[in-house]
Write a protein that holds these residues in place. Structure first.
Motif, PDB file in Angstrom:
ATOM      1  N   UNK A  61       0.705  -1.332   0.041  1.00 57.28           N
ATOM      2  CA  UNK A  61      -0.049   0.162   0.033  1.00 57.28           C
ATOM      3  C   UNK A  61       1.005   0.804   0.130  1.00 57.28           C
ATOM      4  N   UNK A  62       2.231   1.265  -0.171  1.00 58.07           N
ATOM      5  CA  UNK A  62       3.289   2.213  -0.047  1.00 58.07           C
ATOM      6  C   UNK A  62       3.749   2.781   0.983  1.00 58.07           C
ATOM      7  N   UNK A  63       2.917   2.608   1.573  1.00 61.94           N
ATOM      8  CA  UNK A  63       3.709   2.460   3.239  1.00 61.94           C
ATOM      9  C   UNK A  63       2.469   3.628   3.868  1.00 61.94           C
ATOM     10  N   UNK A  64       1.966   3.587   3.699  1.00 62.24           N
ATOM     11  CA  UNK A  64       0.687   4.822   4.412  1.00 62.24           C
ATOM     12  C   UNK A  64       1.280   4.705   6.127  1.00 62.24           C
ATOM     13  N   UNK A  65       0.334   6.341   6.158  1.00 62.06           N
ATOM     14  CA  UNK A  65       0.138   5.454   7.882  1.00 62.06           C
ATOM     15  C   UNK A  65      -0.694   5.133   8.742  1.00 62.06           C
ATOM     16  N   UNK A  66      -1.827   4.718   7.765  1.00 66.02           N
ATOM     17  CA  UNK A  66      -2.997   3.550   8.622  1.00 66.02           C
ATOM     18  C   UNK A  66      -2.997   2.325   6.966  1.00 66.02           C
ATOM     19  N   UNK A  67      -3.405   1.781   7.144  1.00 69.46           N
ATOM     20  CA  UNK A  67      -3.644   0.408   6.532  1.00 69.46           C
ATOM     21  C   UNK A  67      -4.982  -0.566   6.568  1.00 69.46           C
ATOM     22  N   UNK A  68      -5.881  -0.756   5.744  1.00 68.86           N
ATOM     23  CA  UNK A  68      -7.219  -1.492   6.357  1.00 68.86           C
ATOM     24  C   UNK A  68      -6.505  -2.944   6.390  1.00 68.86           C
ATOM     25  N   UNK A  69      -6.603  -3.534   6.928  1.00 64.87           N
ATOM     26  CA  UNK A  69      -5.694  -5.792   6.652  1.00 64.87           C
ATOM     27  C   UNK A  69      -7.260  -6.397   6.835  1.00 64.87           C
ATOM     28  N   UNK A  70      -7.208  -7.376   6.003  1.00 62.24           N
ATOM     29  CA  UNK A  70      -8.321  -8.280   5.689  1.00 62.24           C
ATOM     30  C   UNK A  70      -7.897 -10.125   6.451  1.00 62.24           C
ATOM     31  N   UNK A  71      -9.166 -10.385   7.195  1.00 65.88           N
ATOM     32  CA  UNK A  71      -8.070 -11.200   8.131  1.00 65.88           C
ATOM     33  C   UNK A  71      -7.961 -12.809   7.622  1.00 65.88           C
ATOM     34  N   UNK A 112       2.711  -4.688  22.270  1.00 65.49           N
ATOM     35  CA  UNK A 112       4.167  -4.735  23.430  1.00 65.49           C
ATOM     36  C   UNK A 112       4.991  -3.644  22.346  1.00 65.49           C
ATOM     37  N   UNK A 113       3.809  -2.437  21.430  1.00 64.30           N
ATOM     38  CA  UNK A 113       4.657  -1.543  20.939  1.00 64.30           C
ATOM     39  C   UNK A 113       4.713  -1.628  19.441  1.00 64.30           C
ATOM     40  N   UNK A 114       4.810  -2.502  18.724  1.00 63.94           N
ATOM     41  CA  UNK A 114       4.829  -3.676  17.446  1.00 63.94           C
ATOM     42  C   UNK A 114       4.640  -2.645  16.624  1.00 63.94           C
ATOM     43  N   UNK A 115       3.047  -2.856  16.900  1.00 65.51           N
ATOM     44  CA  UNK A 115       1.911  -2.332  16.082  1.00 65.51           C
ATOM     45  C   UNK A 115       0.648  -1.799  16.719  1.00 65.51           C
ATOM     46  N   UNK A 116       0.112  -0.865  16.028  1.00 63.03           N
ATOM     47  CA  UNK A 116      -1.321  -0.316  16.367  1.00 63.03           C
ATOM     48  C   UNK A 116      -2.279  -0.802  15.900  1.00 63.03           C
ATOM     49  N   UNK A 117      -3.267  -1.706  16.668  1.00 64.26           N
ATOM     50  CA  UNK A 117      -4.331  -2.269  15.954  1.00 64.26           C
ATOM     51  C   UNK A 117      -5.828  -1.486  16.744  1.00 64.26           C
ATOM     52  N   UNK A 118      -6.272  -0.792  15.043  1.00 63.27           N
ATOM     53  CA  UNK A 118      -7.555   0.035  15.688  1.00 63.27           C
ATOM     54  C   UNK A 118      -8.462  -1.232  14.691  1.00 63.27           C
ATOM     55  N   UNK A 119      -8.853  -1.811  16.082  1.00 62.47           N
ATOM     56  CA  UNK A 119     -10.034  -3.070  15.801  1.00 62.47           C
ATOM     57  C   UNK A 119     -11.387  -2.175  15.524  1.00 62.47           C
ATOM     58  N   UNK A 120     -11.872  -2.872  14.315  1.00 58.85           N
ATOM     59  CA  UNK A 120     -13.492  -2.625  13.226  1.00 58.85           C
ATOM     60  C   UNK A 120     -14.988  -3.481  14.148  1.00 58.85           C
ATOM     61  N   UNK A 121     -15.579  -2.700  14.819  1.00 56.27           N
ATOM     62  CA  UNK A 121     -16.728  -3.637  15.043  1.00 56.27           C
ATOM     63  C   UNK A 121     -17.992  -3.292  14.499  1.00 56.27           C
ATOM     64  N   UNK A 122     -17.293  -3.572  13.067  1.00 57.43           N
ATOM     65  CA  UNK A 122     -18.694  -3.530  11.570  1.00 57.43           C
ATOM     66  C   UNK A 122     -17.990  -4.498  10.964  1.00 57.43           C
ATOM     67  N   UNK A 123     -19.027  -5.181  11.079  1.00 55.69           N
ATOM     68  CA  UNK A 123     -18.884  -6.387   9.755  1.00 55.69           C
ATOM     69  C   UNK A 123     -18.366  -6.319   8.120  1.00 55.69           C
ATOM     70  N   UNK A 124     -18.595  -4.933   8.186  1.00 56.84           N
ATOM     71  CA  UNK A 124     -18.749  -4.121   6.388  1.00 56.84           C
ATOM     72  C   UNK A 124     -16.898  -3.748   6.521  1.00 56.84           C
ATOM     73  N   UNK A 125     -16.823  -2.884   7.603  1.00 52.64           N
ATOM     74  CA  UNK A 125     -14.993  -2.556   8.008  1.00 52.64           C
ATOM     75  C   UNK A 125     -14.618  -2.950   8.450  1.00 52.64           C
ATOM     76  N   UNK A 126     -13.640  -3.418   7.674  1.00 57.05           N
ATOM     77  CA  UNK A 126     -11.873  -4.168   8.435  1.00 57.05           C
ATOM     78  C   UNK A 126     -11.594  -3.618   9.206  1.00 57.05           C
ATOM     79  N   UNK A 127     -10.765  -3.869   9.893  1.00 58.14           N
ATOM     80  CA  UNK A 127      -9.493  -3.142  11.423  1.00 58.14           C
ATOM     81  C   UNK A 127      -9.023  -2.897  10.145  1.00 58.14           C
ATOM     82  N   UNK A 128      -8.362  -1.685  11.157  1.00 55.65           N
ATOM     83  CA  UNK A 128      -7.096  -0.961  10.769  1.00 55.65           C
ATOM     84  C   UNK A 128      -5.764  -1.333  11.707  1.00 55.65           C
ATOM     85  N   UNK A 129      -4.111  -1.152  10.732  1.00 56.41           N
ATOM     86  CA  UNK A 129      -3.211  -0.902  11.140  1.00 56.41           C
ATOM     87  C   UNK A 129      -2.427  -0.327  10.918  1.00 56.41           C
ATOM     88  N   UNK A 130      -1.422   0.666  11.773  1.00 57.72           N
ATOM     89  CA  UNK A 130      -0.604   1.489  12.326  1.00 57.72           C
ATOM     90  C   UNK A 130       0.819   0.721  12.161  1.00 57.72           C
TER      91      UNK A 130
END
Length: 224
Positions: free
Chosen positions: A38-48, A73-91
């Motif tokens: 994704x060319x190293x964006x600030x955050x990106x959506x992941x498909x489980x 442990x500080x390796x990523x920032x996990x932003x979970x999505x509580x919507x079935x139509x919207x994926x979680x995001x990672x920073x």
């Protein structure tokens, strides 16, 4: 973002972290590959399912456990999505380069990502003066770190008071290994929450405007 320096930095950290197992490392590399594509964006959506396949993880329980571990442990920032139509995001915090994240806008880029030259020697010398232990020596070190990353000093005070109050633990259980990595995670989360708040604010404003957009000049003589 210099991915070679980043990978060298993160693998140096991996080698010192006894909490990690092969599933943590393979998941991190799968997330890194997605970030790279994704060319190293600030955050990106992941498909489980896709991420589990790339990481060679067959259990959802293992996947979520490792994901939460990497976040805590500080390796990523996990932003979970509580919507079935919207994926979680990672920073992804940067390792091995500057403390700030160099961003590439995938919507406007038409060629290879170009990273501008930045003289980081002075910046790194200042960082080396700060504590790289599990917790800072005092509040001043934290405020100085936030200042170097161009963040409001009040955020540094909030960060220090929060973790000082919980004994520099994550989730009330695990001791922080690297307070700077945790601080970068704090900044990433704050930036993402600010964006989400702005989007919600615009959405609510539009809904309010649509709700109030009524016709006042009605002809009540016409049939319903």
């Amino acid at each position: 973002m210099n991915y070679i320096k980043h990978l060298n930095g993160v693998f140096r950290q991996f080698s010192k972290d006894s909490r990690l197992n092969p599933s943590h490392v393979s998941l991190y590399m799968a997330l890194f590959q997605c970030w790279n594509q994704n060319r190293f964006p600030e955050s990106f959506q992941v498909d489980r399912e896709e991420t589990m396949t790339h990481a060679k993880i067959g259990s959802r329980t293992t996947y979520h456990r490792c994901l939460n571990n990497l976040n805590d442990w500080g390796y990523i920032s996990y932003l979970p999505s509580h919507s079935r139509f919207k994926g979680s995001r990672i920073m992804m915090p940067i390792f091995g380069t500057t403390a700030g994240q160099l961003l590439d806008n995938p919507e406007t880029s038409v060629g290879p990502a170009v990273v501008p030259y930045i003289n980081i020697n002075k910046h790194n010398k200042t960082l080396n003066k700060l504590s790289r232990e599990s917790k800072p020596k005092n509040e001043h070190d934290v405020v100085e770190f936030f200042k170097l990353n161009k963040w409001p000093l009040s955020e540094g005070v909030k960060f220090y008071n929060h973790y000082q109050g919980v004994g520099w633990k994550v989730g009330g259980k695990c001791m922080i290994e690297d307070w700077m990595a945790t601080a970068r995670n704090w900044m990433l989360r704050a930036r993402e929450l600010k964006k989400e708040s702005a989007l919600v604010g615009r959405s609510n404003k539009k809904l309010t405007a649509d709700y109030l957009d009524i016709e006042t000049n009605k002809n009540y003589g016409e049939p319903l």
